[in-house]
Design a protein around this motif. Structure first.
Motif, PDB file in Angstrom:
ATOM      1  N   VAL A 186       0.863  -1.173   0.000  1.00 35.74           N
ATOM      2  CA  VAL A 186       0.000   0.000   0.000  1.00 35.74           C
ATOM      3  C   VAL A 186       0.905   1.230   0.000  1.00 35.74           C
ATOM      4  O   VAL A 186       1.818   1.320   0.825  1.00 35.74           O
ATOM      5  CB  VAL A 186      -0.915   0.029   1.238  1.00 35.74           C
ATOM      6  N   VAL A 187       0.689   2.115  -0.953  1.00 35.15           N
ATOM      7  CA  VAL A 187       1.488   3.339  -0.981  1.00 35.15           C
ATOM      8  C   VAL A 187       0.531   4.527  -0.828  1.00 35.15           C
ATOM      9  O   VAL A 187      -0.461   4.637  -1.542  1.00 35.15           O
ATOM     10  CB  VAL A 187       2.297   3.463  -2.284  1.00 35.15           C
ATOM     11  N   VAL A 188       0.871   5.378   0.165  1.00 35.05           N
ATOM     12  CA  VAL A 188      -0.020   6.481   0.515  1.00 35.05           C
ATOM     13  C   VAL A 188       0.724   7.795   0.344  1.00 35.05           C
ATOM     14  O   VAL A 188       1.882   7.927   0.734  1.00 35.05           O
ATOM     15  CB  VAL A 188      -0.505   6.344   1.981  1.00 35.05           C
ATOM     16  N   ARG A 189       0.027   8.740  -0.224  1.00 31.97           N
ATOM     17  CA  ARG A 189       0.586  10.079  -0.453  1.00 31.97           C
ATOM     18  C   ARG A 189       0.891  10.792   0.870  1.00 31.97           C
ATOM     19  O   ARG A 189       1.883  11.502   0.987  1.00 31.97           O
ATOM     20  CB  ARG A 189      -0.488  10.832  -1.246  1.00 31.97           C
ATOM     21  N   SER A 190       0.042  10.577   1.865  1.00 38.20           N
ATOM     22  CA  SER A 190       0.139  11.368   3.106  1.00 38.20           C
ATOM     23  C   SER A 190       0.767  10.556   4.236  1.00 38.20           C
ATOM     24  O   SER A 190       1.170   9.412   4.051  1.00 38.20           O
ATOM     25  CB  SER A 190      -1.259  11.831   3.504  1.00 38.20           C
ATOM     26  N   ALA A 191       0.802  11.166   5.425  1.00 35.79           N
ATOM     27  CA  ALA A 191       1.424  10.530   6.594  1.00 35.79           C
ATOM     28  C   ALA A 191       0.487   9.475   7.189  1.00 35.79           C
ATOM     29  O   ALA A 191      -0.727   9.520   7.003  1.00 35.79           O
ATOM     30  CB  ALA A 191       1.730  11.592   7.647  1.00 35.79           C
ATOM     31  N   PHE A 192       1.062   8.536   7.906  1.00 40.08           N
ATOM     32  CA  PHE A 192       0.316   7.411   8.470  1.00 40.08           C
ATOM     33  C   PHE A 192      -0.828   7.889   9.353  1.00 40.08           C
ATOM     34  O   PHE A 192      -1.933   7.388   9.287  1.00 40.08           O
ATOM     35  CB  PHE A 192       1.279   6.526   9.271  1.00 40.08           C
ATOM     36  N   GLU A 193      -0.532   8.902  10.183  1.00 39.77           N
ATOM     37  CA  GLU A 193      -1.505   9.348  11.182  1.00 39.77           C
ATOM     38  C   GLU A 193      -2.748   9.960  10.546  1.00 39.77           C
ATOM     39  O   GLU A 193      -3.820   9.949  11.125  1.00 39.77           O
ATOM     40  CB  GLU A 193      -0.893  10.391  12.132  1.00 39.77           C
ATOM     41  N   VAL A 194      -2.588  10.555   9.362  1.00 42.70           N
ATOM     42  CA  VAL A 194      -3.736  11.262   8.788  1.00 42.70           C
ATOM     43  C   VAL A 194      -4.432  10.445   7.703  1.00 42.70           C
ATOM     44  O   VAL A 194      -5.315  10.942   7.016  1.00 42.70           O
ATOM     45  CB  VAL A 194      -3.322  12.644   8.227  1.00 42.70           C
ATOM     46  N   MET A 195      -4.036   9.183   7.559  1.00 39.82           N
ATOM     47  CA  MET A 195      -4.722   8.331   6.576  1.00 39.82           C
ATOM     48  C   MET A 195      -6.206   8.258   6.916  1.00 39.82           C
ATOM     49  O   MET A 195      -6.583   8.244   8.079  1.00 39.82           O
ATOM     50  CB  MET A 195      -4.132   6.917   6.610  1.00 39.82           C
ATOM     51  N   LYS A 196      -7.030   8.184   5.880  1.00 35.33           N
ATOM     52  CA  LYS A 196      -8.475   8.183   6.106  1.00 35.33           C
ATOM     53  C   LYS A 196      -8.978   6.868   6.691  1.00 35.33           C
ATOM     54  O   LYS A 196     -10.043   6.814   7.299  1.00 35.33           O
ATOM     55  CB  LYS A 196      -9.191   8.452   4.772  1.00 35.33           C
ATOM     56  N   ALA A 197      -8.217   5.808   6.482  1.00 33.76           N
ATOM     57  CA  ALA A 197      -8.671   4.490   6.962  1.00 33.76           C
ATOM     58  C   ALA A 197      -8.810   4.504   8.481  1.00 33.76           C
ATOM     59  O   ALA A 197      -8.036   5.159   9.180  1.00 33.76           O
ATOM     60  CB  ALA A 197      -7.700   3.406   6.537  1.00 33.76           C
ATOM     61  N   SER A 198      -9.797   3.755   8.987  1.00 35.01           N
ATOM     62  CA  SER A 198      -9.965   3.638  10.437  1.00 35.01           C
ATOM     63  C   SER A 198      -8.754   2.916  11.017  1.00 35.01           C
ATOM     64  O   SER A 198      -8.165   2.057  10.365  1.00 35.01           O
ATOM     65  CB  SER A 198     -11.211   2.826  10.748  1.00 35.01           C
ATOM     66  N   ASP A 199      -8.424   3.264  12.249  1.00 37.72           N
ATOM     67  CA  ASP A 199      -7.237   2.676  12.891  1.00 37.72           C
ATOM     68  C   ASP A 199      -7.261   1.157  12.855  1.00 37.72           C
ATOM     69  O   ASP A 199      -6.257   0.507  12.590  1.00 37.72           O
ATOM     70  CB  ASP A 199      -7.154   3.145  14.346  1.00 37.72           C
ATOM     71  N   TRP A 200      -8.473   0.599  13.169  1.00 39.89           N
ATOM     72  CA  TRP A 200      -8.520  -0.867  13.262  1.00 39.89           C
ATOM     73  C   TRP A 200      -8.360  -1.524  11.899  1.00 39.89           C
ATOM     74  O   TRP A 200      -7.856  -2.632  11.807  1.00 39.89           O
ATOM     75  CB  TRP A 200      -9.805  -1.306  13.968  1.00 39.89           C
ATOM     76  N   GLU A 201      -8.734  -0.816  10.837  1.00 41.88           N
ATOM     77  CA  GLU A 201      -8.556  -1.409   9.510  1.00 41.88           C
ATOM     78  C   GLU A 201      -7.087  -1.368   9.098  1.00 41.88           C
ATOM     79  O   GLU A 201      -6.583  -2.288   8.458  1.00 41.88           O
ATOM     80  CB  GLU A 201      -9.430  -0.676   8.491  1.00 41.88           C
ATOM     81  N   LYS A 202      -6.407  -0.291   9.481  1.00 43.08           N
ATOM     82  CA  LYS A 202      -4.960  -0.232   9.232  1.00 43.08           C
ATOM     83  C   LYS A 202      -4.264  -1.360   9.987  1.00 43.08           C
ATOM     84  O   LYS A 202      -3.417  -2.063   9.458  1.00 43.08           O
ATOM     85  CB  LYS A 202      -4.393   1.118   9.699  1.00 43.08           C
TER      86      LYS A 202
END
Lengths: 351, 593
Positions: free
Chosen positions: B267-283
């Motif tokens: 998974v490659v994300v443009r933004s930082a881990f903390e501000v990802m839209k995914a819910s914490d438990w899904e991450k």
């Protein structure tokens, strides 16, 4: 009596004192007294005062006699030393403990029955002897534990819950303490922690005998229209004369008072006793005038509260007896009991 | 400050943080108590009333209630509210007797629901008991909408979905599945009394960077790909997979890829881990399945050779905080190349209604969303109402339920010729004392200090092999009970009667959280720091009494109150009482009461 136990968690922003403890660390077990008992407020005030003084709980000795008031040491300072003594005999036990270990901060809690009836003789003598302690009387004017008979401090003119009048004149503990020569005498009200907490702090830090008569309503038996020790009566008939507070060596006085109304007195441990006059013609250093002021007010049915008298030059029993600076319980046995030879020498010196 | 009006329904509603945060305002503490009492059917029905899909939401909800939970402020981790909802759904008994009856005799009004997703289903459920005839249209061959097409079976098993969808369809919905809607005008020509558009946000965003067109056949749009997996059109994916995006769809894509046989998934994300839209438990779940999540890497170019995708070139950026927001600046590191055979694009969704003609009275804003009255969800064409993702943009299932209740009331009022905005049923609050006797309360007041319980998972190897194996096993009855005990019962309110108070301070002394103060009245800003404990959380109200005998007022900071009832327990005059607040949220059901 409460069956829900008090949760251990506390407010996330609860203040921590100089030694890293918060107020909750100075609590005892949950009170079994009636809901709304003034005594519980006195216990809470002691908890707050001890925490603000940043004294470790194990440096305290809490001591009491018998009665509702005398149950309360269970409800504060759970990690301190304590002794629940015989009815009216708290002064004797406190005297012994104080002589054995002068380094302890001694807080005694008694009631109007324990101190003004069965223990009146003991009380008079602990005042005389200037035992270094804070002596609090939770004064509700009634025998709550035996269902509401008049106690010796019940004022003439007041009635029982059922309307029966008091037949005898009251004993005023403050007047007795002033008359016999206590170095610190105060009166307060369990419903006024803003006044009571600083007084307890000052009383604990005072050198010698400090006495606080706390009017502490009995919600069940003496909080009715005919009572002079009810929440309503006390609030309506209070004359608040002197505010007192202890300013610890590292603290600064942050409150601004009107010029000429406040005064500081140095205390032996480096802290200062700060006094603020609320009544212009009251002098807290004049014992005789204090006594007459209190008695005149009593004639009028008024309750004088605040720090009523404090000695500028207080003494305690250890000074009078010229005991060693090291607490007796910390002395080596050979020093404490130097042997038959020394005893013979001592006896010889009296011949 | 003015004395608090506790009869304002919002006052105590706000104190129940979870219920206040829930878009559908589910009475959370009420059903958690029922779970603790093993009354799962009743707990389920409370949920069904307010959020319509307890079994589905107990697995997939975005859980706005949990970060709001008071326990986050008093201790650390919230009550596992969502999992307790699932406990109710998993252990419930026969609910038939509790269901509303649908009249055989109809009221003569016909409603068209466009789309068969959660919003339309919930509208159908709300309106059917009132005699409306409901026609539902959807291009898919079964009901459920995105709940069926986008949520993988390892998170939401088909039987759970079918049960709750069929429950509503079987109430008497006339379904028109495999029905492609191509024109709103054509629908209007069918002369229904009102229309509800619940067609979701069906278009996945694409990314226009160099190489995009050349490698088109190696790129799938995340939600379309998930849908084709859900309907069995796609059964495998081979080679190295890159999932682009940081939302829940990205997490579903990567975990589905692993199960369908990908050689590797990144998974490659443009933004930082903390501000990802995914819910914490899904991450967490994705990471537990050993899927790497690489952050701060905006894509630059698709690298290909003769039309064959080789991989993606990513830029390296560093997040820098500026005015409380993250800004990304190029870092010194060189661009990174990651090999890939297939790309799943999960970078967002948008509304897309090309089938709605623009000349039929529905106005759209600049983001191509319909212009709606937020209180009624009525569009500028008064007979057409919107709900779910198609109304206000992509949200979650729980929002669809909430919208449905609002829209159902509006459509009912509209069909009855009443004022859609002015004649809505009011909100309300009932307060019921919980005192049963001396020292006896009808709720479990004792504070439970235990920490949040961990939910058991299926065996990892088995679940990674089969897309139909549900990963989360849910709490069993014992764990469910233990977790339910952590609930602070925030709906059992501390109600203060100033005329009874004798100002003895007993409540102040006993309160474990220093919530209660008796002080001179002042402005809120000067009272907040002067209380027993400073009231620094401005989002939480102060409960202020009228003037007491001494001229002071009682001020209670609601912020960290444990609702332990000790104030009421220690009060000699019953000035404090613990009273359950029942908040009435307007719903079609309000008309039945």
């Amino acid at each position: 009596m409460t069956y829900v136990s008090k949760p251990e968690i506390h407010h996330p922003l609860l203040k921590v004192n100089e030694i890293g403890l918060n107020r909750r660390n100075y609590e005892g077990s949950v009170s079994t007294l009636c809901a709304g008992c003034g005594h519980d407020s006195v216990s809470a005030a002691i908890v707050q005062a001890c925490s603000e003084l940043s004294i470790p709980p194990h440096r305290f000795l809490k001591i009491s006699g018998i009665g509702c008031s005398s149950k309360t040491p269970s409800y504060f300072l759970g990690n301190s030393h304590g002794f629940n003594s015989v009815h009216g005999r708290m002064p004797s036990v406190a005297t012994g403990a104080n002589l054995a270990n002068r380094d302890m901060y001694c807080v005694g809690v008694s009631g109007d029955g324990d101190s003004a009836s069965i223990g009146l003789g003991q009380f008079a003598h602990i005042v005389r002897r200037k035992i270094n302690m804070l002596y609090i009387v939770d004064n509700n004017g009634t025998y709550g534990l035996t269902k509401g008979q008049f106690s010796a401090t019940n004022d003439l003119g007041s009635t029982s819950k059922k309307g029966a009048p008091t037949l005898y004149s009251p004993i005023d503990m403050v007047s007795i303490a002033l008359q016999i020569g206590a170095g610190f005498v105060a009166r307060s009200f369990s419903g006024d922690k803003r006044q009571l907490v600083p007084l307890i702090k000052a009383g604990i830090m005072h050198k010698g005998f400090a006495f606080i008569d706390v009017i502490s309503p009995c919600v069940l038996f003496n909080n009715h229209a005919g009572s002079t020790k009810s929440y309503d009566y006390v609030r309506e008939h209070t004359e608040h004369v002197i505010d007192a507070d202890v300013v610890l060596p590292h603290e600064e006085i942050t409150v601004d008072y009107e010029p000429g109304t406040s005064e500081s007195v140095n205390m032996p441990d480096g802290s200062r006793l700060h006094l603020n006059k609320l009544s212009n013609d009251y002098d807290p250093f004049d014992r005789v005038k204090a006594l007459s002021h209190v008695q005149e007010a009593q004639e009028r049915g008024e309750v004088v509260t605040g720090l009523l008298y404090v000695s500028r030059d207080p003494h305690d029993c250890h000074e009078i007896l010229d005991t060693t600076d090291i607490p007796l319980n910390a002395l080596e046995e050979s020093v404490l009991c130097p042997g038959a030879g020394k005893l013979a020498d001592l006896n010889q010196s009296f011949r | 400050m003015k004395a608090t009006n506790i009869l304002d329904p919002n006052y105590f509603h706000k104190v129940v943080d979870c219920q206040w945060a829930c878009p559908a305002h589910t009475p959370v503490p009420e059903y958690i108590r029922l779970v603790a009492q093993q009354r799962y059917t009743e707990a389920y029905m409370i949920n069904w009333d307010s959020n319509v899909f307890p079994g589905i939401l107990g697995r997939t909800c975005d859980r706005p209630c949990e970060p709001a939970c008071r326990r986050v402020r008093t201790e650390e981790k919230p009550v596992a509210i969502c999992r307790l909802k699932r406990v109710a759904a998993d252990h419930k008994g026969d609910i038939t007797a509790f269901l509303p009856r649908v009249p055989v005799e109809k009221n003569g009004k016909k409603i068209a629901l466009l789309g068969a997703g959660p919003a339309s289903l919930a509208v159908a459920r709300d309106l059917l008991p009132f005699g409306y005839e409901i026609d539902m249209f959807d291009q898919a061959s079964a009901g459920g909408g995105m709940m069926r097409s986008q949520i993988p079976a390892f998170r939401l098993p088909a039987d759970v979905l079918d049960e709750e969808v069929d429950l509503i369809l079987n109430m008497g919905v006339n379904t028109h599945f495999d029905y492609e809607i191509t024109s709103m005008q054509a629908m209007l020509d069918m002369n229904y009394d009102a229309y509800f558009v619940g067609t979701g946000a069906p278009r996945g965003r694409d990314l226009d960077i160099p190489g995009r067109t050349e490698v088109d056949e190696h790129i799938s749009i995340g939600i379309d790909w998930l849908s084709s997996v859900a309907f069995g059109h796609t059964t495998n994916i081979s080679g190295k997979v890159i999932v682009m995006g940081g939302g829940n769809t990205a997490m579903d894509c990567c975990r589905t890829s692993t199960r369908l046989g990908a050689e590797s998934v990144t998974v490659v994300v443009r933004s930082a881990f903390e501000v990802m839209k995914a819910s914490d438990w899904e991450k967490e779940d994705a990471m537990n399945e050993d899927i790497p999540i690489i952050n701060n890497r905006p894509p630059k170019e698709f690298i290909h050779e003769n039309g064959k995708l080789k991989g993606v070139l990513f830029e390296c950026v560093t997040p820098v905080e500026e005015n409380g927001r993250l800004k990304y600046v190029p870092s010194d590191e060189p661009d990174v190349f990651i090999e890939a055979d297939h790309i799943l694009m999960a970078i967002g969704q948008e509304n897309h209604c090309p089938w709605i003609e623009r000349d039929i009275g529905i106005e759209f804003d600049k983001w191509d969303c319909p212009i709606l009255d937020e209180d009624t969800l009525q569009s500028t064409n008064p007979e057409i109402f919107f709900g779910g993702d198609s109304a206000l943009g992509p949200e979650n299932i729980i929002w669809a339920s909430a919208h449905a209740h609002t829209a159902a009331i509006s459509m009912h009022l509209f069909c009855q010729g009443r004022n859609v905005k002015g004649e809505r049923p009011p909100e309300g609050v009932n307060l019921i004392s919980q005192k049963m006797g001396i020292h006896e309360w009808s709720y479990d007041a004792e504070h439970d200090p235990s920490i949040r319980h961990i939910v058991p998972h299926a065996h990892k190897e088995a679940s990674l092999k089969n897309i139909k194996v549900e990963v989360e096993l849910g709490f069993d009855e014992k764990l469910g009970f233990d977790e339910a005990q952590r609930c602070l019962n925030c709906d059992v309110q501390t109600v203060f009667t100033d005329q009874l108070c004798i100002e003895c301070d007993a409540c102040v002394d006993i309160c474990p959280m220093d919530c209660i103060s008796f002080i001179d009245n002042a402005e809120e800003s000067s009272m907040r720091p002067a209380l027993m404990a400073p009231a620094t959380n401005l989002e939480q109200d102060l409960y202020v009494s009228g003037h007491l005998e001494t001229g002071r007022v009682m001020v209670k900071d609601e912020d960290v109150c444990l609702h332990c009832g000790l104030c009421a327990e220690r009060c000699p005059t019953n000035a404090w009482d613990m009273q359950k607040s029942v908040i009435h949220i307007p719903q079609m059901g309000s008309y039945a009461e």
